[in-house]
Design a protein around this motif. Structure first.
Motif, PDB file in Angstrom:
ATOM      1  N   TYR A  17       0.828  -1.201   0.000  1.00 15.08           N
ATOM      2  CA  TYR A  17       0.000   0.000   0.000  1.00 15.08           C
ATOM      3  C   TYR A  17       0.869   1.259   0.000  1.00 15.08           C
ATOM      4  O   TYR A  17       0.570   2.236  -0.694  1.00 15.08           O
ATOM      5  CB  TYR A  17      -0.931  -0.008   1.216  1.00 15.08           C
ATOM      6  CG  TYR A  17      -2.041   1.007   1.126  1.00 15.08           C
ATOM      7  CD1 TYR A  17      -3.102   0.817   0.256  1.00 15.08           C
ATOM      8  CD2 TYR A  17      -2.015   2.160   1.897  1.00 15.08           C
ATOM      9  CE1 TYR A  17      -4.122   1.758   0.171  1.00 15.08           C
ATOM     10  CE2 TYR A  17      -3.027   3.095   1.818  1.00 15.08           C
ATOM     11  CZ  TYR A  17      -4.076   2.885   0.954  1.00 15.08           C
ATOM     12  OH  TYR A  17      -5.078   3.816   0.865  1.00 15.08           O
ATOM     13  N   MET A  18       1.968   1.213   0.745  1.00 14.70           N
ATOM     14  CA  MET A  18       2.890   2.350   0.764  1.00 14.70           C
ATOM     15  C   MET A  18       3.501   2.569  -0.617  1.00 14.70           C
ATOM     16  O   MET A  18       3.647   3.705  -1.065  1.00 14.70           O
ATOM     17  CB  MET A  18       3.993   2.137   1.801  1.00 14.70           C
ATOM     18  CG  MET A  18       3.496   2.177   3.233  1.00 14.70           C
ATOM     19  SD  MET A  18       2.800   3.756   3.695  1.00 14.70           S
ATOM     20  CE  MET A  18       4.281   4.717   3.784  1.00 14.70           C
ATOM     21  N   ASP A  19       3.845   1.486  -1.309  1.00 15.98           N
ATOM     22  CA  ASP A  19       4.370   1.617  -2.672  1.00 15.98           C
ATOM     23  C   ASP A  19       3.336   2.253  -3.588  1.00 15.98           C
ATOM     24  O   ASP A  19       3.668   3.090  -4.433  1.00 15.98           O
ATOM     25  CB  ASP A  19       4.789   0.245  -3.220  1.00 15.98           C
ATOM     26  CG  ASP A  19       6.083  -0.269  -2.599  1.00 15.98           C
ATOM     27  OD1 ASP A  19       6.854   0.562  -2.061  1.00 15.98           O
ATOM     28  OD2 ASP A  19       6.303  -1.490  -2.648  1.00 15.98           O
ATOM     29  N   LEU A  20       2.081   1.876  -3.419  1.00 19.25           N
ATOM     30  CA  LEU A  20       0.999   2.465  -4.209  1.00 19.25           C
ATOM     31  C   LEU A  20       0.892   3.967  -3.948  1.00 19.25           C
ATOM     32  O   LEU A  20       0.788   4.769  -4.889  1.00 19.25           O
ATOM     33  CB  LEU A  20      -0.325   1.769  -3.879  1.00 19.25           C
ATOM     34  CG  LEU A  20      -1.550   2.214  -4.648  1.00 19.25           C
ATOM     35  CD1 LEU A  20      -1.432   1.827  -6.115  1.00 19.25           C
ATOM     36  CD2 LEU A  20      -2.794   1.588  -4.040  1.00 19.25           C
ATOM     37  N   LEU A  21       0.960   4.358  -2.671  1.00 23.62           N
ATOM     38  CA  LEU A  21       0.909   5.782  -2.324  1.00 23.62           C
ATOM     39  C   LEU A  21       2.106   6.537  -2.922  1.00 23.62           C
ATOM     40  O   LEU A  21       1.963   7.657  -3.413  1.00 23.62           O
ATOM     41  CB  LEU A  21       0.869   5.972  -0.807  1.00 23.62           C
ATOM     42  CG  LEU A  21      -0.417   5.574  -0.100  1.00 23.62           C
ATOM     43  CD1 LEU A  21      -0.271   5.759   1.413  1.00 23.62           C
ATOM     44  CD2 LEU A  21      -1.599   6.348  -0.619  1.00 23.62           C
ATOM     45  N   LYS A  22       3.286   5.914  -2.869  1.00 22.20           N
ATOM     46  CA  LYS A  22       4.479   6.546  -3.450  1.00 22.20           C
ATOM     47  C   LYS A  22       4.287   6.782  -4.949  1.00 22.20           C
ATOM     48  O   LYS A  22       4.651   7.843  -5.471  1.00 22.20           O
ATOM     49  CB  LYS A  22       5.718   5.671  -3.216  1.00 22.20           C
ATOM     50  CG  LYS A  22       6.205   5.677  -1.793  1.00 22.20           C
ATOM     51  CD  LYS A  22       7.380   4.727  -1.630  1.00 22.20           C
ATOM     52  CE  LYS A  22       7.696   4.506  -0.170  1.00 22.20           C
ATOM     53  NZ  LYS A  22       8.772   3.520   0.033  1.00 22.20           N
ATOM     54  N   ASN A  23       3.712   5.803  -5.619  1.00 25.51           N
ATOM     55  CA  ASN A  23       3.459   5.950  -7.056  1.00 25.51           C
ATOM     56  C   ASN A  23       2.503   7.109  -7.322  1.00 25.51           C
ATOM     57  O   ASN A  23       2.716   7.889  -8.252  1.00 25.51           O
ATOM     58  CB  ASN A  23       2.895   4.658  -7.651  1.00 25.51           C
ATOM     59  CG  ASN A  23       3.945   3.567  -7.762  1.00 25.51           C
ATOM     60  OD1 ASN A  23       5.137   3.852  -7.852  1.00 25.51           O
ATOM     61  ND2 ASN A  23       3.509   2.319  -7.738  1.00 25.51           N
ATOM     62  N   TYR A  24       1.439   7.196  -6.521  1.00 26.70           N
ATOM     63  CA  TYR A  24       0.498   8.308  -6.693  1.00 26.70           C
ATOM     64  C   TYR A  24       1.189   9.647  -6.468  1.00 26.70           C
ATOM     65  O   TYR A  24       0.982  10.600  -7.208  1.00 26.70           O
ATOM     66  CB  TYR A  24      -0.693   8.171  -5.744  1.00 26.70           C
ATOM     67  CG  TYR A  24      -1.721   7.173  -6.197  1.00 26.70           C
ATOM     68  CD1 TYR A  24      -2.252   7.209  -7.480  1.00 26.70           C
ATOM     69  CD2 TYR A  24      -2.204   6.203  -5.327  1.00 26.70           C
ATOM     70  CE1 TYR A  24      -3.203   6.297  -7.893  1.00 26.70           C
ATOM     71  CE2 TYR A  24      -3.165   5.295  -5.725  1.00 26.70           C
ATOM     72  CZ  TYR A  24      -3.661   5.339  -7.012  1.00 26.70           C
ATOM     73  OH  TYR A  24      -4.611   4.451  -7.416  1.00 26.70           O
ATOM     74  N   LYS A  25       2.027   9.704  -5.431  1.00 24.37           N
ATOM     75  CA  LYS A  25       2.729  10.955  -5.138  1.00 24.37           C
ATOM     76  C   LYS A  25       3.655  11.333  -6.292  1.00 24.37           C
ATOM     77  O   LYS A  25       3.731  12.505  -6.680  1.00 24.37           O
ATOM     78  CB  LYS A  25       3.522  10.822  -3.839  1.00 24.37           C
ATOM     79  CG  LYS A  25       4.201  12.121  -3.433  1.00 24.37           C
ATOM     80  CD  LYS A  25       4.968  11.976  -2.146  1.00 24.37           C
ATOM     81  CE  LYS A  25       5.650  13.292  -1.833  1.00 24.37           C
ATOM     82  NZ  LYS A  25       6.547  13.200  -0.714  1.00 24.37           N
ATOM     83  N   GLU A  26       4.361  10.350  -6.848  1.00 26.53           N
ATOM     84  CA  GLU A  26       5.253  10.613  -7.974  1.00 26.53           C
ATOM     85  C   GLU A  26       4.484  11.113  -9.194  1.00 26.53           C
ATOM     86  O   GLU A  26       5.015  11.849 -10.008  1.00 26.53           O
ATOM     87  CB  GLU A  26       6.043   9.353  -8.317  1.00 26.53           C
ATOM     88  CG  GLU A  26       7.110   9.022  -7.292  1.00 26.53           C
ATOM     89  CD  GLU A  26       7.723   7.639  -7.486  1.00 26.53           C
ATOM     90  OE1 GLU A  26       7.349   6.927  -8.448  1.00 26.53           O
ATOM     91  OE2 GLU A  26       8.562   7.263  -6.652  1.00 26.53           O
ATOM     92  N   GLN A  27       3.202  10.723  -9.302  1.00 27.56           N
ATOM     93  CA  GLN A  27       2.356  11.174 -10.407  1.00 27.56           C
ATOM     94  C   GLN A  27       1.739  12.544 -10.138  1.00 27.56           C
ATOM     95  O   GLN A  27       0.966  13.051 -10.933  1.00 27.56           O
ATOM     96  CB  GLN A  27       1.246  10.158 -10.682  1.00 27.56           C
ATOM     97  CG  GLN A  27       1.745   8.843 -11.204  1.00 27.56           C
ATOM     98  CD  GLN A  27       0.641   7.812 -11.305  1.00 27.56           C
ATOM     99  OE1 GLN A  27      -0.536   8.130 -11.339  1.00 27.56           O
ATOM    100  NE2 GLN A  27       1.040   6.541 -11.341  1.00 27.56           N
ATOM    101  N   GLY A  28       2.071  13.120  -8.972  1.00 27.24           N
ATOM    102  CA  GLY A  28       1.587  14.462  -8.653  1.00 27.24           C
ATOM    103  C   GLY A  28       0.298  14.499  -7.858  1.00 27.24           C
ATOM    104  O   GLY A  28      -0.321  15.556  -7.727  1.00 27.24           O
ATOM    105  N   VAL A  29      -0.120  13.374  -7.308  1.00 24.70           N
ATOM    106  CA  VAL A  29      -1.337  13.328  -6.495  1.00 24.70           C
ATOM    107  C   VAL A  29      -0.958  13.639  -5.047  1.00 24.70           C
ATOM    108  O   VAL A  29      -0.219  12.876  -4.424  1.00 24.70           O
ATOM    109  CB  VAL A  29      -2.018  11.942  -6.585  1.00 24.70           C
ATOM    110  CG1 VAL A  29      -3.240  11.882  -5.685  1.00 24.70           C
ATOM    111  CG2 VAL A  29      -2.393  11.613  -8.026  1.00 24.70           C
ATOM    112  N   PRO A  30      -1.452  14.764  -4.503  1.00 22.58           N
ATOM    113  CA  PRO A  30      -1.116  15.094  -3.109  1.00 22.58           C
ATOM    114  C   PRO A  30      -1.839  14.171  -2.125  1.00 22.58           C
ATOM    115  O   PRO A  30      -2.953  13.732  -2.372  1.00 22.58           O
ATOM    116  CB  PRO A  30      -1.580  16.534  -2.952  1.00 22.58           C
ATOM    117  CG  PRO A  30      -2.544  16.781  -4.047  1.00 22.58           C
ATOM    118  CD  PRO A  30      -2.259  15.799  -5.142  1.00 22.58           C
TER     119      PRO A  30
END
Length: 145
Positions: A17-30
């Protein structure tokens, strides 16, 4: 042994789940936790905690006008209302105890302030025991004569 396996499985799910959140953050999702931008990844781990008041974090995925993911919010939710009420009652009790302590200390300070004022004016009890006025013995006027 079963407990260890469950813990490892839960930890593996949390890392995924943390990896998923990191991916979202890298895509610019706050990502927001309790209404504040969660910039540090180490802060993200608190979303997995069950708090002492029975609350857990729940994710809200906010879409943009274009139908894309715009933001992720983690806010506290209470799964067990009785646990939340018990926690709130405990917090209220702590606050009441602190208020009572403050009132007590203020009354002590007030009383000590009055006593200090009486001592300065030469009122009763103005001198500590064993001390008399100049020319007087500690036992009183009769002993010095």
């Amino acid at each position: 042994m079963g407990e260890d396996r469950r813990r490892k499985k839960l930890q593996k799910e949390q890392y995924a789940y943390m990896d998923l959140l990191k991916n979202y953050k890298e895509q610019g999702v706050p990502i927001f936790i309790d209404g504040r931008a969660a910039c540090k990844e180490q802060d993200w781990y608190k979303i997995f905690q069950v708090r002492e008041d029975g609350a857990v974090y729940m994710a809200d995925y906010v879409d943009s006008d274009k139908g894309r993911l715009a933001e992720i919010h983690f806010d506290l939710v209470y799964l067990d209302l009785d646990a939340r009420q018990a926690w709130e009652n405990q917090e209220r009790l702590k606050e009441n105890v602190q208020r009572a302590q403050l009132r007590h200390y203020r009354s002590l300070l007030h009383r000590l302030g009055k006593e200090a004022g009486q001592r300065k004016r030469g009122g009763e009890g103005s001198r500590p025991e064993g001390r008399g006025r100049p020319g007087q013995s500690p036992q009183g006027p009769a002993a010095s004569q």
